[in-house]
Enzyme design. Sequence first.
Site, short mmCIF file in Angstrom:
data_model
loop_
_atom_site.label_atom_id
_atom_site.label_comp_id
_atom_site.label_asym_id
_atom_site.label_seq_id
_atom_site.Cartn_x
_atom_site.Cartn_y
_atom_site.Cartn_z
N LYS A 1 0.82 -1.22 0.00
CA LYS A 1 0.00 0.00 0.00
C LYS A 1 0.85 1.27 0.00
O LYS A 1 0.45 2.29 -0.56
CB LYS A 1 -0.94 0.01 1.21
CG LYS A 1 -1.97 -1.13 1.21
CD LYS A 1 -3.00 -0.93 0.12
CE LYS A 1 -4.09 -2.01 0.17
NZ LYS A 1 -5.00 -1.89 -0.99
N GLU B 1 -10.10 5.59 2.79
CA GLU B 1 -10.88 4.49 3.34
C GLU B 1 -9.91 3.37 3.63
O GLU B 1 -8.81 3.35 3.08
CB GLU B 1 -11.92 4.02 2.32
CG GLU B 1 -11.42 2.99 1.28
CD GLU B 1 -10.37 3.54 0.33
OE1 GLU B 1 -10.28 4.78 0.18
OE2 GLU B 1 -9.63 2.74 -0.27
N SER C 1 1.98 -9.67 -0.75
CA SER C 1 1.61 -8.25 -0.71
C SER C 1 1.78 -7.60 0.66
O SER C 1 1.98 -6.40 0.76
CB SER C 1 0.17 -8.09 -1.20
OG SER C 1 -0.70 -8.87 -0.41
#
Lengths: 278, 399
Positions: free
Chosen positions: B91, B113, B380
């Site tokens: 991210k 969000e 990830s």
Amino acid sequence: MHKSKSISSKENRIDSKFNELKSKNQKALICYVVAGYPDIKTSENIIASLINGGADIIEIGIPFSDPIADGPTIQDAIQSSLISGTTPYMCLELASRIRKTFPNTPLIIMTYSNILYRKGYFQFAEKAKESGIDGFIIPDIPVEESKEYLNTMQNIGMSTIFLVSPNTSEKRLKRISRICTGFLYAISVYGTTGERKGFDEYTIESIKRVKNVIADKIPLAVGFGISNSQHIKYMIDAGADAVIIGSAIVKKIKEIETNELLYNSLNRFIGELKSSCK
Amino acid sequence: MKKYKFPFNGKFGNFGGKYIPETLVPAIEELEESYKKFRKDLDFQKELKDYLENYAGRPTPIYLAKNLTKYAGGAKIYLKREDLLHGGAHKTNNTLGQCLLAKKMGKKRIIAETGAGQHGVGTALASAVLGLECEIYMGLKDTERQKLNVFRMKLLGSKVHSVKSGTQTLKDAINEALRDWITNVENTYYVIGSVVGPHPYPMMVRDFQSIIGKEIKKQIRKITGTLPNAIVACVGGGSNAIGSFYPFIDDQEVSLYGIEAEGSGIKTGKHSATLSAGSTGILHGMQTYLLQDEMGQITPTHSISAGLDYPGVGPEHSFLKEIKRVHYKLCTDDDAIKAFMILSEKEGIIPALESAHAISYGIKLAKKMKKSETIVITLSGRGDKDVEVVQNYLNGIRD
């Protein structure tokens, strides 16, 4: 296609209504309800009380699971309606019952794009036409994504009401007013639907600006946050041809428990608001 | 073969677009213009590169997982270690990019969000280092299952709003962030956490995440002298997957696998397998595959992993499914937990539950492949945030 053409050639109820009010030197009072809140039968009675109380045009809100343009009051009503099992077609059936009782009151659907997209724009709009609906307000279809939607609605003879915001540029305003039919919906504020204590100066400036651009080409309705006679006067003074009341009605429905009291209260409330439109 | 070049006019074939309320149109136009300008601006790229390398720790390693390879008994398995990126997940690639863009655009207030909390943490840390005010929307249900991430966001100086509307998960957090943006559009920048939302977000987030795939290409070439035979990544919104796949889209010899969360199983209806079991529709400003009922209402989703618990998917994935460039496959909660355990035990790496879905399928795939072949699984994120959920699951407590 023949059938839809013959329907579209009939006089448009929204235009007739605005012409009628203009000749009487009145402004239009547009009332929004969430269909199926608290239930379909009560919705029907609520709409009847609104019309009998003086509402000129009714917006029937078809509940969608993700109403991003709505504030907490309408969100809650939408969620409650969905939980009680309301479907889009039940809302159209509701419209056709209202249509029978009130042959001349314009009825408009307000919902989100996916409700139409899922069934197909044409199929949904045609069914709406059969149910006596006169137009659509879809807050998440901006001009850029409106091609198929507009073509379909024009073929069927439905009004397509678009929204403009305080930050909509003049260039866009012109573009939107060219494709918008029925009336133009000016959002009073930055934000979602819902009651507000008051309005800032920018709201008035924004309405004046929009009115200046569209002149008398199409009626101008102002909505979001309008809940009393004072607000209505404020908007009319700025140039509005119509005002839209939504959350204030939904709030009354939430607060008043007995149906009889509710219908009477709505009838009085709308009568009071309508008197500010004269 | 024609070179892949999408989006075209904001669309990936029929998917994408910008289905947004009028109030957001000027903000989206401003974003589009600014991004167009800064993506080519050398100073911007240099500054972002500095943050990515010296602050966040790029490039992340690619690791030959020998024990896992031996366990699977087929193709060589490499792990792209996004779990080692600052913040604990991929991210950060996107949040540094977008927050830096926001700063260049003169925006002072950031909103975002988050589902699992990883994007929230990523946005919170990027806002902190860039001196921006930050507020995060998170579904109430997610704040409960990811308590630690909520606290991390607070430590990083962000305000966390728990969202009580709708299903109280990621989709509703996005709704609430959009409502905030509509209200505060003039001073606020909305950092979307995946390749979802109206154009230009799916393209912009893909571009920021593509560093994953670019590095994979370079690193694996250096090791094996050639491209991998397959790349596997999990798909919720789909940002780590697109980031891994995008630089390989024109390399037809590389098979691409996106793994969706099958939850308790497609048949049970409790899953988040949007591409495998959904249909096209419009949500959160984009036309894409959705999980919805016959009437167009978005249906509740389920996944053990909060980050995959979303009823939509990036429009580019919808397109890649349609043109059959990427294979979209499934992994259940049970299999994800198994993979979570296997990777922890065999390699000493606790993966995020999201990534465990990719690990699970990657093992199955490797088994069917030759020993001379290679497969890259994008890991990830790291799984520290998930240990409590896994512990509860193993003790038979499910949410």
